[in-house]
Design a protein around this motif. Structure first.
Motif, PDB file in Angstrom:
ATOM      1  N   LYS A  13      39.811  -6.883  14.767  1.00 14.06           N
ATOM      2  CA  LYS A  13      40.318  -5.605  14.394  1.00 14.06           C
ATOM      3  C   LYS A  13      39.604  -4.474  14.312  1.00 14.06           C
ATOM      4  CE  LYS A  13      44.454  -7.537  14.441  1.00 14.06           C
ATOM      5  NZ  LYS A  13      45.456  -7.202  15.509  1.00 14.06           N
ATOM      6  N   ALA A  14      38.111  -4.712  14.459  1.00 13.79           N
ATOM      7  CA  ALA A  14      37.028  -3.635  14.465  1.00 13.79           C
ATOM      8  C   ALA A  14      37.429  -2.490  15.345  1.00 13.79           C
ATOM      9  CB  ALA A  14      35.937  -4.082  14.766  1.00 13.79           C
ATOM     10  N   LYS A  15      37.383  -1.216  14.765  1.00 14.00           N
ATOM     11  CA  LYS A  15      37.423  -0.012  15.491  1.00 14.00           C
ATOM     12  C   LYS A  15      36.511   0.856  15.407  1.00 14.00           C
ATOM     13  CE  LYS A  15      41.915  -1.180  15.908  1.00 14.00           C
ATOM     14  NZ  LYS A  15      42.512  -1.641  17.073  1.00 14.00           N
ATOM     15  N   PHE A  16      36.425   1.688  16.461  1.00 13.94           N
ATOM     16  CA  PHE A  16      35.406   2.553  16.561  1.00 13.94           C
ATOM     17  C   PHE A  16      35.841   4.003  17.119  1.00 13.94           C
ATOM     18  CE2 PHE A  16      31.977   5.174  18.761  1.00 13.94           C
ATOM     19  CZ  PHE A  16      31.108   5.157  18.071  1.00 13.94           C
ATOM     20  N   LYS A  17      35.338   5.130  16.797  1.00 19.06           N
ATOM     21  CA  LYS A  17      35.724   6.499  17.212  1.00 19.06           C
ATOM     22  C   LYS A  17      34.400   7.248  17.138  1.00 19.06           C
ATOM     23  CE  LYS A  17      39.015   9.640  18.490  1.00 19.06           C
ATOM     24  NZ  LYS A  17      39.997   9.544  19.639  1.00 19.06           N
ATOM     25  N   MET A  18      34.550   8.145  18.208  1.00 16.91           N
ATOM     26  CA  MET A  18      33.488   9.130  18.260  1.00 16.91           C
ATOM     27  C   MET A  18      34.113  10.283  18.013  1.00 16.91           C
ATOM     28  SD  MET A  18      30.230   9.465  18.441  1.00 16.91           S
ATOM     29  CE  MET A  18      29.198   8.472  19.405  1.00 16.91           C
ATOM     30  N   LEU A  19      34.235  10.816  16.552  1.00 12.34           N
ATOM     31  CA  LEU A  19      35.231  11.876  16.145  1.00 12.34           C
ATOM     32  C   LEU A  19      34.106  13.368  16.325  1.00 12.34           C
ATOM     33  CD1 LEU A  19      36.267  10.941  12.685  1.00 12.34           C
ATOM     34  CD2 LEU A  19      37.600  10.902  14.781  1.00 12.34           C
ATOM     35  N   ASN A  20      35.003  14.446  16.402  1.00 11.20           N
ATOM     36  CA  ASN A  20      34.213  15.606  16.599  1.00 11.20           C
ATOM     37  C   ASN A  20      33.950  16.082  15.076  1.00 11.20           C
ATOM     38  OD1 ASN A  20      34.863  16.242  19.269  1.00 11.20           O
ATOM     39  ND2 ASN A  20      36.986  16.623  18.721  1.00 11.20           N
ATOM     40  N   PRO A  21      32.782  16.852  15.015  1.00 10.52           N
ATOM     41  CA  PRO A  21      32.110  16.996  13.724  1.00 10.52           C
ATOM     42  C   PRO A  21      33.232  17.497  12.728  1.00 10.52           C
ATOM     43  CG  PRO A  21      30.450  17.604  15.188  1.00 10.52           C
ATOM     44  CD  PRO A  21      31.820  17.195  15.961  1.00 10.52           C
ATOM     45  N   SER A  22      34.126  18.593  13.322  1.00  4.76           N
ATOM     46  CA  SER A  22      35.141  19.125  12.378  1.00  4.76           C
ATOM     47  C   SER A  22      36.488  18.007  12.152  1.00  4.76           C
ATOM     48  CB  SER A  22      35.590  20.381  12.834  1.00  4.76           C
ATOM     49  OG  SER A  22      36.073  20.206  14.235  1.00  4.76           O
ATOM     50  N   ASP A  23      36.421  17.115  12.618  1.00  3.76           N
ATOM     51  CA  ASP A  23      37.507  16.110  12.654  1.00  3.76           C
ATOM     52  C   ASP A  23      37.633  15.308  11.202  1.00  3.76           C
ATOM     53  OD1 ASP A  23      38.275  16.471  15.077  1.00  3.76           O
ATOM     54  OD2 ASP A  23      37.794  14.697  16.010  1.00  3.76           O
ATOM     55  N   SER A  24      38.740  14.969  10.831  1.00  4.23           N
ATOM     56  CA  SER A  24      38.948  14.295   9.423  1.00  4.23           C
ATOM     57  C   SER A  24      38.648  12.920   9.550  1.00  4.23           C
ATOM     58  CB  SER A  24      40.146  14.806   8.747  1.00  4.23           C
ATOM     59  OG  SER A  24      40.483  13.887   7.636  1.00  4.23           O
ATOM     60  N   LEU A  25      37.844  12.226   8.929  1.00  4.16           N
ATOM     61  CA  LEU A  25      37.650  10.832   8.796  1.00  4.16           C
ATOM     62  C   LEU A  25      38.910  10.297   7.979  1.00  4.16           C
ATOM     63  CD1 LEU A  25      34.677   8.811   7.960  1.00  4.16           C
ATOM     64  CD2 LEU A  25      36.708   8.468   6.771  1.00  4.16           C
ATOM     65  N   VAL A  26      39.280  11.038   7.171  1.00  5.59           N
ATOM     66  CA  VAL A  26      40.476  10.199   6.311  1.00  5.59           C
ATOM     67  C   VAL A  26      41.771  10.069   7.219  1.00  5.59           C
ATOM     68  CG1 VAL A  26      41.856  10.707   4.576  1.00  5.59           C
ATOM     69  CG2 VAL A  26      39.766  11.056   3.969  1.00  5.59           C
TER      70      VAL A  26
END
Length: 503
Positions: A156-169
């Motif tokens: 169930k491990a997950k990874f995401k390359m968010l944009n700097p302004s994206d909310s991690l929450v």
């Protein structure tokens, strides 16, 4: 300059792996006991009671808390003042400790590691090699953290390359429900923020090695943004209502751990790895004076929780089970199963499918039978079978329609089923039953006899016939398609508002 002998390091790793196979960390037990005291959802409370009872039984009997005794991950912080007295590599010295632990005849641990992962996937038979992370640090000691991670939670491990302004929450709250319940909540979430893709994943895993301290953190208040983020995620993930085993309830996570690292200005890599009810990790320090062995915990620290069969549970005779009785079951019903059942999981299902495609006769009849998705630990002493908890049922989803067409009445596993599997269950008017992940030793006590019926070469993935007495399960998907893994969390979900935070 301290000299670390290879044998001392090997013995320390072997001892730690045996130790964590049957002793939960006390911080986990204490946090789970507190969650049990707060839980209001009957199914979730029953599941937590099974996990706590199983934990004490394993501690007393020195048998694994879970049949999936995991892939071994080792974090080593090697003091730069120390030398290793060996011609072997550090990987080889540690892997010898893994080998000894998993082949220990007094408490054999299930070997789950396969080599040639893309093709033949041949079992290495001793659970080697481990996954090793080494950091050179100032000092004259060697710190070793050993963990054993089950496949249900690791998958169930997950990874995401968010944009700097994206909310991690927001990403976490969107992602956790997609993980289902195959990671056996309640457990922990480990989160890595920053660095590069691979650095974020390693930090997420390493964060899970830290003690559970959410209650203490809330009592004193956050000292920085990361601690405030941990509290927010803990509360809001629990508000999703997923609950123990995904059945719906107040506690999904006991803690949220976060490690971070500086990253590129254009990047915001985020990794998330859950830790399951079989939380297994230990920390030892070697200074050259000999091996480091862990002291046995005080069993009085375990809560006075003794799971007992629900007096309202329906008793089911598997040897006389009929389609009409299966159709009478309701979502959330507690059942106590007695009689004979079959077992089978990934490899057995694939082999059955291939035999049918070739027009070959099957070695076992599935007509009017119940199958249990399990890969047990080898027995010791007078055991009929070793710890034998359920494996994640969704891996068998693609075989479900075929197997039900062969006459199966019901299937037993852990966690939810996918849409296609639920549709097949409804179309065939059959049922799916959920057993508690993290209660493997408790479940094994309900198994009175075991014999291999087919595919003996598959080892723990062979088709067995178990005879059971009062094995506890919950009706998860009914013949009418009612699904407790959907209705349970919906009933316990609390309002969760989208965060404006970028953290």
């Amino acid at each position: 300059m301290p000299v670390i002998k290879a044998k001392d390091l090997t013995d320390s790793v072997a001892d730690a792996l045996q130790y964590i196979s049957y002793y939960h960390p006390l911080d986990y037990i204490q946090a789970l006991a507190e969650a049990y005291g707060r839980e209001e959802a009957p199914a979730a409370r029953d599941a937590i009671a099974q996990i706590l009872t199983n934990s004490r039984m394993s501690a007393e009997g020195h048998r694994p808390v879970c049949q999936d005794t995991g892939i071994v991950t080792v974090f080593v912080k090697w003091g730069q003042g120390c030398t290793l007295d060996s011609d072997l590599s550090l990987q080889a010295v540690i892997d010898e400790g893994v080998r000894r632990a998993y082949l220990d005849p007094s408490n054999p641990l299930r070997a789950s590691i396969v080599s040639d992962p893309a093709f033949t996937r041949k079992n290495t038979r001793d659970n080697t090699p481990s996954v090793l992370h080494v950091e050179m640090v100032p000092g004259d000691t060697v710190e070793v953290t050993v963990a054993a991670k089950g496949g249900g939670s690791e998958n169930k491990a997950k990874f995401k390359m968010l944009n700097p302004s994206d909310s991690l929450v927001d990403w976490v709250l969107e992602t956790v429900p997609t993980m289902g319940a195959g990671w056996c909540p309640p457990g922990m979430l480990g989160i890595g923020i920053g660095g590069t893709a691979e650095k974020a994943m390693v930090m997420a895993k390493e964060s899970l090695m830290a003690p559970i301290d959410m209650a203490q953190l809330k009592a004193r208040g956050p000292a920085n943004d990361i601690e405030a983020l941990r509290i927010e995620l803990h509360d809001r993930v629990n508000a999703l209502g997923i609950g123990a085993q995904g059945l719906g309830g107040l506690t999904t996570v006991l803690d949220v751990k976060i490690l971070d690292w500086p990253t590129h200005a254009a990047s915001k890599p985020v990794a998330m790895i859950p830790n399951c009810a079989a939380t297994r990790h230990a920390h030892v320090v070697l200074d050259g004076s000999g091996p480091a062995f862990l002291p046995a915990p005080d069993l009085a620290a375990w809560p006075a929780v003794e799971w007992a069969p629900d007096a309202q549970a329906r008793r089911v005779d598997l040897d006389r089970l009929t389609p009409a009785e299966v159709e009478s079951w309701k979502a959330g019903d507690r059942l106590l199963l007695s009689g004979r059942m079959l077992t089978g999981r990934d490899a057995a299902h694939k082999r059955i499918q291939d035999m049918l495609a070739r027009g070959e006769p099957l070695p076992v009849s599935f007509d009017n039978r119940v199958i249990y998705y399990v890969g047990p630990v080898d027995p010791v002493g007078g055991e009929a079978v070793g710890p034998a908890g359920p494996t994640t049922a969704t891996r068998m989803d693609k075989f479900t329609d075929t197997m039900l067409g062969l006459g199966l009445l019901a299937m037993i596993g852990k966690a939810e089923r996918g849409e296609a599997a639920v549709a097949a269950i409804k179309a065939h008017r059959r049922a799916y039953l959920s057993a508690v992940g993290g209660a493997a030793y408790l479940v094994s006590r309900a198994i009175r006899s075991s014999r291999v019926l087919a595919f003996a070469d598959l080892g723990m993935e062979a088709i067995y016939e178990f005879e059971v007495k009062d094995m506890p399960v919950t009706v998860a998907v009914t013949a009418q398609g009612d699904n407790v893994h959907a209705s349970g969390p919906s009933a316990w979900r609390q309002p969760v508002f989208v965060s404006s935070r970028t953290g």
